[in-house]
Design an enzyme around this catalytic site. Structure first.
Site, short mmCIF file in Angstrom:
data_model
loop_
_atom_site.label_atom_id
_atom_site.label_comp_id
_atom_site.label_asym_id
_atom_site.label_seq_id
_atom_site.Cartn_x
_atom_site.Cartn_y
_atom_site.Cartn_z
N ASN A 1 23.37 -31.72 16.04
CA ASN A 1 22.25 -32.55 16.55
C ASN A 1 21.22 -32.80 15.00
O ASN A 1 20.34 -33.29 15.21
CB ASN A 1 21.28 -31.84 17.39
CG ASN A 1 20.76 -30.29 16.84
OD1 ASN A 1 21.20 -30.13 15.61
ND2 ASN A 1 20.06 -29.60 17.74
N GLU B 1 15.19 -27.59 14.43
CA GLU B 1 15.99 -28.30 15.51
C GLU B 1 14.93 -29.59 15.49
O GLU B 1 13.78 -29.66 15.12
CB GLU B 1 15.97 -27.73 16.91
CG GLU B 1 16.57 -26.40 16.97
CD GLU B 1 18.04 -26.43 17.04
OE1 GLU B 1 18.67 -27.59 16.60
OE2 GLU B 1 18.61 -25.47 17.42
N HIS C 1 20.33 -30.43 12.93
CA HIS C 1 19.44 -29.38 12.49
C HIS C 1 19.89 -28.85 10.89
O HIS C 1 21.20 -29.03 10.79
CB HIS C 1 19.24 -28.27 13.52
CG HIS C 1 20.25 -27.38 13.70
ND1 HIS C 1 20.53 -26.72 14.74
CD2 HIS C 1 21.63 -27.31 12.93
CE1 HIS C 1 21.72 -25.75 14.49
NE2 HIS C 1 22.27 -26.17 13.53
N ASP D 1 18.52 -18.06 7.68
CA ASP D 1 18.02 -17.97 9.17
C ASP D 1 18.58 -16.49 9.75
O ASP D 1 19.64 -16.01 9.26
CB ASP D 1 18.22 -19.15 9.87
CG ASP D 1 19.70 -19.67 10.01
OD1 ASP D 1 20.49 -18.85 9.37
OD2 ASP D 1 19.62 -20.79 10.41
#
Ligand code: PGA
Length: 241
Positions: A134, A141, A136, A67
């Protein structure tokens, strides 16, 4: 999914580097998927050491990063392009490295082009992943559905807060990123996920023992045939066994 728990983060990094070493020795023209963030830094240090010791030759290796922040040019100190050059590429003899561009004039086209480049390279042999607090992976996400291909994604508030430590203020953290999709990641032939520290313990518990759901994107990895998870004791502390 095979899970190994080590005493500390240094051992995780050494074990991860050993798996990369095996991959490159077995297939010198391997296609590697790489990650940024704090998690892989020690592993990259180990790879640099193995290269300097004459054990690892990266001259035929190709890499694709997961990314990049949208809006940051490659020379921005917080761009992932800059990070990769600082933390790994400038220290080894690698020639073929790829990151998605965060400043392409047409970002939708950039997503398509990145997918195509990975396909043309023959697909990813070994994909390295960290995991967000979280759950991801890449910048995919928690959501109602798994995004399949490379996509433009909005960072969750918790991710912006977690990544704020790299910027002078929270306002400077980009709010969007370009990320390999969950499908892109799942198409890798093997996956290696690393997690260290107590802050990752809940996400690891959900990934290993919770339901497979896009609300915890890393949970999908349980349906991949070749995933190795390397944890330190703190990240593994909530697992039931
Ligand atoms: P970290 O980030 O390595 O900086 O903890 C991991 C991630 O967000 O995927």
């Amino acid at each position: 999914m095979i899970v190994h728990v080590f005493e500390n983060a240094a051992q995780v990094a050494r074990a991860a580097a050993a798996l990369f070493t095996a991959q490159i020795l077995k297939k010198p023209d391997s296609v590697l998927g790489l990650a940024t963030g704090s998690t892989p830094i020690d592993t990259y240090q180990e790879l640099i050491r193995l290269h300097k010791d004459g054990i690892l030759d990266f001259s035929r290796v190709t890499t694709f990063n997961l990314d990049e922040y949208v809006g940051l040019p490659a020379d921005h100190e917080q761009s992932y392009d800059y990070f990769m050059r600082q933390q790994l590429f400038s220290h080894i003899n690698i020639k073929s490295t790829h990151l998605p561009s965060g400043i392409a004039p047409d970002m939708t086209q950039e997503c398509r082009d990145y997918e195509e480049l990975i396909k043309q390279a023959g697909g990813i042999d070994l994909q390295l992943l960290g995991i967000g607090n979280n759950g991801h992976i890449g910048f995919n996400e928690p959501a109602d559905a798994f995004p399949y291909n490379t996509n433009i994604t909005s960072l969750a508030d918790s991710t912006i807060k977690a990544n704020r430590r790299f910027f002078t203020s929270e306002d400077e953290v980009p709010k969007t990123a370009i990320s390999m999709g969950i499908g892109t990641i799942m198409e890798a032939r093997s996956i290696l996920l690393l997690a260290m520290g107590e802050g990752k313990a809940d996400a690891i518990l959900q990934m290993v023992e919770g339901p497979i759901t896009p609300r915890l994107p890393a949970s999908i990895l349980r349906s991949h045939p070749s995933v190795t998870v390397l944890l330190d004791k703190a990240a593994a502390s909530k697992l039931s066994c």
